[in-house]
Design a protein around this motif. Structure first.
Motif: not given
Ligand SMILES: [Zn+2]
Length: 468
Positions: A346-375
């Protein structure tokens, strides 16, 4: 040397957010200063360009450690080239990819590495590295693993799935793991019991069950959990580090968590498709489910909560995409009337950061954890830190300025991947990339592409920084 200042933003790292101005000299970050300080004012006065990041996040560029650009599969190739794929990555705030060089049976690892260099070198928009897929375990390839490590490739992927193609026996896995234990390399594992799955697939086809949903039903979560467990045991016996790729099932996560609790060097990643999509998508009417065929398959929705929790507890350390796009027309269509012939990916390389930020917006991840798992964790896991994965003096100026209040809707009509559908068509997202720098060069800014094909450099990676 070009001097850039990113002013007034909230700089994100695994320890949280801090207000700071960032000074970039040439390709690197040279300093951070308190906003409004004398130093910051002096930088701004002497800069070639000042980016106003007020109200924005300033984060290290995303690192996607699992992509397949122009990968051969079942007589066709994944639809993104290194050029189109890295460009799409940049649009979404990913400034490093690690792609997989694929050893064909009967060829050597070093010839394979040369071949992948010839595909990628001079064609990438952002920086890139390679893992090596070992599909032919023998004395030569085991010895060649050492040369790969010297060349900056120290992670070797093996498959417990796809008999007759990439499949490795337990004995072959054991031999490669012993070499990994000896050298400090990491074995990456596609953990699904392919021998059993092939029987379930044959049975389904014999019963006339040919729709895309069968792809999911013939690869049950138990067979991912079983293979994950077996890989963990083989790693334990050999002392090899293990990194489980694209973990999708709650039961497999339980195996990883149990191994981690014992202190074993076992790590796992998941992918956005397992966090957002489900078996229901594979069961879409007609042949549309083919868009969602990837392995392991999308799971029933109930698994998603466990995966988000695994990300919070660090039993899942990384989110990658397994970006492996095949167009619906002409490529996915190869499997009309026989789900087992649908190209997997499946395609996805373009949307990983956005989809994880959506997880931040939804309360699933903290901002710190977003950066940690993505970078940050991808950088440390695969020997790129502190050159990548952190906003700090001396690091490459791979920087994303991200607007957390912007809204967008994902769609094939607006994405930049070279594929004719979006797996997330119509999905609303809170947050959007505003500016992307790759080693100090502006690649994306204000909705426009400013990058250059060939700017991306090959990254010689060190050993994983998580091993004890
Ligand atoms: Zn993959």
């Amino acid at each position: 040397m070009t001097r850039l200042v990113i002013s007034g933003g909230s700089v994100l790292s695994p320890s949280g957010a801090a207000e700071a101005d960032v000074l970039v000299d040439g390709e690197r970050i040279s300093a951070l200063a308190a906003p409004g300080s004398e130093a910051a004012a002096a930088w701004a006065a002497g800069a070639d360009r000042v980016f106003d990041a007020s109200g924005r996040y300033v984060l290290p560029g995303g690192i996607d450690v699992h992509t397949h650009m122009e990968m051969p599969f079942g007589g066709t190739f994944s639809a993104d080239t290194f050029e189109t794929g890295t460009r799409a990555a940049a649009w979404g705030g990913t400034t490093t990819i690690i792609d997989f060089a694929v050893q064909a049976k009967g060829t050597t690892l070093l010839a394979t590495l040369d071949k992948w260099h010839s595909k990628a070198d001079g064609n990438c928009v952002v920086d890139y590295g390679f893992h090596m897929i070992v599909s032919d375990v023998n004395d030569t390839s085991l010895k060649e693993m050492e040369s790969c490590i010297d060349a900056g490739v120290n992670s070797f992927k093996m498959f417990m799935a796809y008999p007759g193609v990439f499949y490795a026996t337990d004995g072959e896995i054991l031999r490669a793991m012993a070499k990994a234990a000896e050298t400090g390399a990491v074995i990456m594992m596609h953990a699904e019991n392919g021998i059993a799955i092939d029987q379930l697939v044959a049975r389904a086809l014999a019963e006339g069950k040919t729709d895309p949903v069968q792809h999911g039903l013939t690869r049950p979560p138990e067979l991912e959990a079983e293979a994950t467990h077996r890989a963990i045991v083989l790693a334990q016996v050999t002392g090899s580090p293990l990194y489980v790729v694209h973990l999708s099932a709650e039961q497999a996560l339980a195996e990883v968590a149990a191994a981690r609790d014992t202190g074993q060097n076992v790590f796992a990643e998941t992918c956005p498709q397992y966090l957002y999509l489900s078996l229901d998508d594979l069961a879409r009417p007609g042949f549309e489910g083919a868009k969602y065929v990837a392995s392991p398959p999308l799971r029933p929705r109930e698994h998603q909560g466990s995966l988000w929790r695994g990300l919070r507890t660090n039993d899942l350390s990384v989110v990658s995409t397994d970006h492996c796009p095949f167009c619906f027309k002409d490529q996915k269509e190869l499997g009309r009337g026989d789900f087992s012939k649908i190209p997997n990916g499946m395609p996805g390389v373009e949307h990983r950061m956005d989809l994880l930020h959506q997880g931040v917006a939804a309360g699933e991840l903290s901002l710190a954890r977003w950066v940690e798992v993505a970078s940050t964790t991808p950088a440390r896991m695969f020997g790129l830190y502190p050159r990548k994965g952190i906003i700090a003096p001396g690091a490459d100026a791979d920087i994303v300025i991200y607007d957390p209040r912007a809204t967008q809707t994902l769609s094939a009509a607006t994405h930049h991947m070279n594929v004719d559908y979006s797996a997330y068509e119509g999905l609303p997202i809170t947050g959007q990339v505003q500016t992307v720098l790759s080693r100090g060069q502006v690649v994306i800014d204000g909705g426009e592409y400013h990058g250059r094909t060939g700017h991306g450099q090959y990254l010689v990676r060190g050993l994983s920084q998580y091993l004890r």
